[in-house]
Write an enzyme that holds these catalytic residues in place. Structure first.
Site, PDB file in Angstrom:
ATOM      1  N   HIS A  68      14.128  55.376  78.019  1.00 26.44           N
ATOM      2  CA  HIS A  68      13.914  56.440  77.045  1.00 26.44           C
ATOM      3  C   HIS A  68      15.245  56.750  76.369  1.00 26.44           C
ATOM      4  CE1 HIS A  68       9.806  57.444  78.383  1.00 26.44           C
ATOM      5  NE2 HIS A  68      10.263  57.101  79.574  1.00 26.44           N
ATOM      6  N   LEU A  69      15.279  56.594  75.047  1.00 28.55           N
ATOM      7  CA  LEU A  69      16.496  56.881  74.295  1.00 28.55           C
ATOM      8  C   LEU A  69      16.384  58.165  73.478  1.00 28.55           C
ATOM      9  CD1 LEU A  69      17.645  53.352  73.057  1.00 28.55           C
ATOM     10  CD2 LEU A  69      18.723  54.800  74.780  1.00 28.55           C
ATOM     11  N   ARG A  70      15.166  58.726  73.416  1.00 28.48           N
ATOM     12  CA  ARG A  70      14.954  59.960  72.664  1.00 28.48           C
ATOM     13  C   ARG A  70      15.369  59.773  71.193  1.00 28.48           C
ATOM     14  NH1 ARG A  70      11.733  61.027  76.781  1.00 28.48           N
ATOM     15  NH2 ARG A  70      12.711  62.043  78.573  1.00 28.48           N
ATOM     16  N   HIS A 112       1.578  53.035  81.645  1.00 24.72           N
ATOM     17  CA  HIS A 112       1.912  54.093  82.596  1.00 24.72           C
ATOM     18  C   HIS A 112       0.656  54.296  83.435  1.00 24.72           C
ATOM     19  CE1 HIS A 112       4.033  58.018  83.695  1.00 24.72           C
ATOM     20  NE2 HIS A 112       2.874  58.056  84.327  1.00 24.72           N
ATOM     21  N   ASN A 153       7.402  57.103  72.935  1.00 25.70           N
ATOM     22  CA  ASN A 153       6.790  58.441  73.020  1.00 25.70           C
ATOM     23  C   ASN A 153       7.686  59.532  72.448  1.00 25.70           C
ATOM     24  OD1 ASN A 153       8.481  57.993  75.281  1.00 25.70           O
ATOM     25  ND2 ASN A 153       7.431  59.566  76.477  1.00 25.70           N
ATOM     26  N   ALA A 159       9.971  66.369  83.590  1.00 23.96           N
ATOM     27  CA  ALA A 159       9.977  65.229  84.519  1.00 23.96           C
ATOM     28  C   ALA A 159      10.855  64.114  83.980  1.00 23.96           C
ATOM     29  CB  ALA A 159       8.554  64.731  84.729  1.00 23.96           C
ATOM     30  N   LYS A 199       2.852  50.177  74.428  1.00 31.38           N
ATOM     31  CA  LYS A 199       2.836  51.041  75.614  1.00 31.38           C
ATOM     32  C   LYS A 199       1.606  51.950  75.604  1.00 31.38           C
ATOM     33  CE  LYS A 199       4.334  53.139  79.316  1.00 31.38           C
ATOM     34  NZ  LYS A 199       5.640  53.789  79.433  1.00 31.38           N
ATOM     35  N   HIS A 250       7.068  51.188  86.026  1.00 24.44           N
ATOM     36  CA  HIS A 250       7.670  52.027  87.066  1.00 24.44           C
ATOM     37  C   HIS A 250       6.754  52.222  88.292  1.00 24.44           C
ATOM     38  CE1 HIS A 250       5.237  54.876  84.917  1.00 24.44           C
ATOM     39  NE2 HIS A 250       6.132  55.139  83.990  1.00 24.44           N
ATOM     40  N   HIS A 268      12.692  49.324  80.756  1.00 21.61           N
ATOM     41  CA  HIS A 268      11.935  50.576  80.553  1.00 21.61           C
ATOM     42  C   HIS A 268      12.950  51.698  80.373  1.00 21.61           C
ATOM     43  CE1 HIS A 268       8.267  53.199  81.388  1.00 21.61           C
ATOM     44  NE2 HIS A 268       9.268  54.035  81.154  1.00 21.61           N
ATOM     45  N   HIS A 308      16.720  64.682  79.816  1.00 20.87           N
ATOM     46  CA  HIS A 308      16.240  65.970  79.323  1.00 20.87           C
ATOM     47  C   HIS A 308      17.432  66.929  79.306  1.00 20.87           C
ATOM     48  CE1 HIS A 308      11.900  65.172  79.408  1.00 20.87           C
ATOM     49  NE2 HIS A 308      12.100  64.537  80.543  1.00 20.87           N
ATOM     50  N   ASP A 324      13.569  53.539  83.615  1.00 15.39           N
ATOM     51  CA  ASP A 324      12.843  54.756  83.226  1.00 15.39           C
ATOM     52  C   ASP A 324      13.818  55.928  83.163  1.00 15.39           C
ATOM     53  OD1 ASP A 324      10.742  56.352  82.415  1.00 15.39           O
ATOM     54  OD2 ASP A 324       9.998  56.740  84.443  1.00 15.39           O
TER      55      ASP A 324
END
Length: 341
Positions: free
Chosen positions: A16-18, A136, A42, A258, A97, A170, A14, A246, A242
């Site tokens: 996030h690579l943006r 989620h 996302n 978050a 997802k 998560h 899980h 940011h 996760d």
């Protein structure tokens, strides 16, 4: 005393690579040490088409081109995915997802109703094609109860679609840990930070925005349940960081974003944590073996050798105009990455 420890084929299920400069910054911080990672869809706009998915995968591969790394791609859940569309794309994805609308970062176009009949068209097609569902799992209720309130929804989907592999993403509560053993088609990921912190670490003293995440950290008894399951390498539980980068200015502000950024320190801290609890013999299963079995992955060796040597976590990671603060910024860990074979 153990001074060297090796992890083979580490997986982050899980992540996030943006995109854009942020991807250029954070992508290699995972690909350097992990064999592969399940990548969240996302973005803005979310990844909902084959064209968008393949384009994003190519950008990830380009950002991580110096490393032997596989990005496992996911689609952003929509109610109207046809059998034909999913059959065409299934070999390009590892799962889909599902986000309840507005419940976390970039989820505004998520699912507005968790009614089984509303979800049925896509879920039936996924079940027929063997595509896992990642969820989620939070309601929009009181923040400390959101995951617990979602448990009946997990149960209803598990019962309605017994052949659908469902991953509770998560997890943060003892209720979710207990649910793992109730349904054969339920699995879960757990983050590094939820194994370590409670809400008290976030807001019990001076507010720490870099520990603020969704789902929010819970109570000590929840952390204990998560940690016990991880240390024993519960066969239905996988490591999923996760890790959610940011920009520094979006964390250190009113209305902070978050997410906890853990990619650069995940393996070092996991070795330290499992060593502390005399459970190092289970770490490879937790961070690799379980995920390979659950998702049916076949990976070639990638051995990460860690040594008992102090490692000072950088205060910040930056690329061009992007600046991200990691968990434990400026602190010293007792394990360092020595080599990757």
């Amino acid at each position: 005393m153990i001074k060297v420890f090796e992890i083979n084929k580490p997986l982050d299920m899980h992540l996030h690579l943006r995109d854009n400069d942020m991807l250029q910054l954070v992508g290699p911080l995972t690909s350097n040490t992990f064999s592969g990672a399940l990548v969240m869809p996302n973005l803005v706009p979310p990844v909902t088409t084959k064209e968008a998915l393949l384009s994003y995968k190519q950008r990830i591969l380009e950002a991580c081109k110096e490393d032997d790394f596989t990005p496992y791609m996911t689609l952003f859940f929509q109610n109207n995915y046809s059998f034909e569309f999913l059959n065409d794309i299934k070999d390009e994805i590892i799962g889909i997802k599902l986000y309840p609308a507005g419940i976390t970062t970039n989820s505004e176009t998520g699912v507005s109703s968790m009614d089984i009949e509303v979800l049925r068209p896509t879920l039936e097609n996924m079940s027929k094609l063997g595509i896992p569902l990642c969820i989620h799992g939070e309601t929009n209720g009181f923040v400390m109860d959101r995951e617990k309130e979602f448990m009946p929804i997990y149960e209803s989907i598990a019962k309605a679609f017994p052949n659908l592999k469902i991953i509770m993403e998560h997890i943060t509560t003892k209720d979710a840990v207990e649910l793992l053993d109730k349904y054969s088609n339920l699995y879960a990921t757990v983050t590094l930070h939820h194994l370590l912190i409670t809400l008290d670490d976030v807001a019990g003293g001076m507010l720490d925005p870099h520990l603020f995440c969704k789902p929010i950290a819970k109570r000590p008894e929840d952390r204990t349940a998560l940690l016990n399951a991880a240390l024993k390498s519960h066969p239905k539980l996988m490591f999923g960081s996760d890790s959610a980068p940011h920009p520094k200015h979006r964390k250190e502000c009113c209305g902070c974003a978050a997410g906890v950024f853990t990619s650069p320190i995940a393996l070092q801290v996991l070795v330290e944590l499992f060593e502390k609890h005399n459970a190092l013999e289970n770490l490879n299963s937790f961070v690799s073996g379980n995920a390979q079995k659950i998702y049916g992955l076949n990976l070639k060796d990638k051995i990460v050798r860690l040594v008992k040597k102090d490692f000072t976590v950088p205060a910040i990671y930056e690329y061009k105009n992007e600046k991200v603060v990691p968990m434990y910024a400026g602190q010293t860990l007792s394990w360092s990455i020595d080599s990757i074979l």
